[in-house]
Enzyme design. Structure first.
Site, short mmCIF file in Angstrom:
data_model
loop_
_atom_site.label_atom_id
_atom_site.label_comp_id
_atom_site.label_asym_id
_atom_site.label_seq_id
_atom_site.Cartn_x
_atom_site.Cartn_y
_atom_site.Cartn_z
N ASP A 133 42.73 38.03 42.96
CA ASP A 133 43.05 39.47 42.92
C ASP A 133 41.48 40.02 43.53
O ASP A 133 40.63 39.54 43.54
CB ASP A 133 43.26 40.05 41.49
CG ASP A 133 42.64 39.40 40.51
OD1 ASP A 133 41.33 38.78 40.70
OD2 ASP A 133 43.06 39.37 39.24
N ASP A 175 45.35 41.26 26.93
CA ASP A 175 46.81 41.67 26.84
C ASP A 175 47.81 40.74 27.25
O ASP A 175 48.96 41.24 27.56
CB ASP A 175 46.89 43.24 27.46
CG ASP A 175 46.50 43.01 29.04
OD1 ASP A 175 46.25 42.02 29.66
OD2 ASP A 175 46.70 44.12 29.81
N HIS A 186 47.53 39.36 30.45
CA HIS A 186 47.72 39.36 31.87
C HIS A 186 47.22 37.93 32.64
O HIS A 186 46.15 37.59 32.08
CB HIS A 186 47.20 40.63 32.30
CG HIS A 186 45.63 40.74 32.47
ND1 HIS A 186 44.96 41.69 32.08
CD2 HIS A 186 44.80 40.03 33.21
CE1 HIS A 186 43.67 41.78 32.36
NE2 HIS A 186 43.30 40.53 33.10
N GLU A 191 50.07 42.71 34.72
CA GLU A 191 49.71 43.43 33.45
C GLU A 191 51.06 43.29 32.66
O GLU A 191 52.22 43.10 33.34
CB GLU A 191 49.26 44.97 33.80
CG GLU A 191 48.05 45.10 34.16
CD GLU A 191 46.97 45.08 33.27
OE1 GLU A 191 47.13 43.97 32.33
OE2 GLU A 191 45.82 45.65 33.10
C1 GLP Z 1 40.35 39.84 34.85
C2 GLP Z 1 41.09 38.99 35.80
C3 GLP Z 1 41.77 37.77 35.22
C4 GLP Z 1 40.90 37.26 34.02
C5 GLP Z 1 40.92 38.23 32.92
C6 GLP Z 1 39.99 37.72 31.65
O1 GLP Z 1 40.75 41.07 34.67
N1 GLP Z 1 41.74 39.82 36.93
O2 GLP Z 1 41.95 36.81 36.37
O3 GLP Z 1 41.50 35.96 33.61
O4 GLP Z 1 40.44 39.55 33.30
O5 GLP Z 1 38.59 38.02 32.02
P1 GLP Z 1 37.51 37.14 31.07
O6 GLP Z 1 37.47 35.64 31.44
O7 GLP Z 1 36.31 38.17 31.43
O8 GLP Z 1 37.84 37.46 29.78
#
Ligand code: GLP
Length: 250
Positions: free
Chosen positions: A67, A136, A138, A143
């Site tokens: 993304d 959440d 995702h 989402e």
């Molecule tokens: C982000 C990314 C995800 C990631 C998630 C968790 O928004 N788009 O791919 O897995 O949030 O982030 P973190 O690893 O900082 O907890």
């Protein structure tokens, strides 16, 4: 779904890195799906070190990131493209033309999304997709209530995700873009294998819902239980709400 639990994020990341290294040794032109966020950082460090020791080479490896924020150009220091350059690509022997991150400033997003899907197909599909998980549920930026049939598209971020990701924007949620271009859930599910990492107590509830709750759109990551080759790498804290009988201690 195989669930591996290690004492620390560092040990869990080493275990996950071993899967990536094994694939890269076996298939020198493998297609990797990559993720951003705090969670994969230790794994990326392991891969950088292995490349530095010449145990693996990324010369022919191709990558597709999950993304990108809408409105951030590749050169914006807060873009996921910059994040990947800083934390992985600048430190390994990958060829720049083999790196793909969705374009966050496209003049025509529907064409960009279709082209991203086509590029993944043309590369032969993703061999191993790395995932984190949002608090959440995702995956990528899909989402809650994203359709399981979704493909690469523009997604509006929830207030929770914006709050969580403010840590990468000087702690200010107002600086976080409100939309992102993301691989869809069906795009992710097409990967031949998937490695999901989650660390820390703050992920324990959502990991338990992913593994033990209903498989439905309210927890996007729950769909992974329908995939035949998913490895989940957790530290003790993230695994703390799972029944110990289903865990592989590593
Ligand atoms: C982000 C990314 C995800 C990631 C998630 C968790 O928004 N788009 O791919 O897995 O949030 O982030 P973190 O690893 O900082 O907890």
């Amino acid at each position: 779904m195989k669930i591996f639990v290690s004492d620390t994020p560092s040990e869990a990341s080493k275990l996950a890195a071993a899967e990536f290294k094994a694939l890269i040794r076996l298939k020198s032109d493998a297609v990797l799906g990559l993720a951003t966020g705090g969670t994969p950082l230790l794994l990326y460090r392991e891969l950088i070190e292995a490349c530095g020791r010449k145990e693996i080479s990324f010369k022919k490896i191709r990558t597709f990131n999950l993304d990108e924020y809408v409105g951030l150009s590749a050169s914006n220091p807060r873009s996921f493209r910059s994040f990947m350059d800083e934390n992985l690509f600048n430190h390994i022997d990958i060829e720049r033309e083999n790196i793909r991150v969705p374009n966050g400033i496209s003049p025509d997003f529907s064409a960009t999304c279709a082209e991203y899907e086509a590029a993944i197909k043309k590369a032969g599909g993703i061999d191993l997709q790395l995932l984190g998980i949002g608090s959440d549920g995702h995956i990528g930026f899909n989402e809650p209530m994203s359709a399981f049939s979704s493909r690469t598209r523009i997604e509006t971020l929830t207030p929770k995700t914006i709050a969580d990701n403010a840590k990468f924007f000087d702690g200010n949620p107002e600086f976080v873009p409100t939309r992102a271009i993301t691989m869809g859930i069906a795009t992710i599910m097409d990967s031949r294998s998937i490695a999901l990492l989650a660390f820390g107590e703050s992920k324990a509830d959502i990991v338990a819902r992913m593994v033990c709750g209903d498989i439905d759109e309210s927890v996007p990551a729950s769909v992974l239980r329908r995939h035949s080759d998913v490895m989940v790498f957790l530290d003790t804290a993230a695994a703390s709400k799972l029944p110990s009988s289903i865990l592989i201690r590593a």
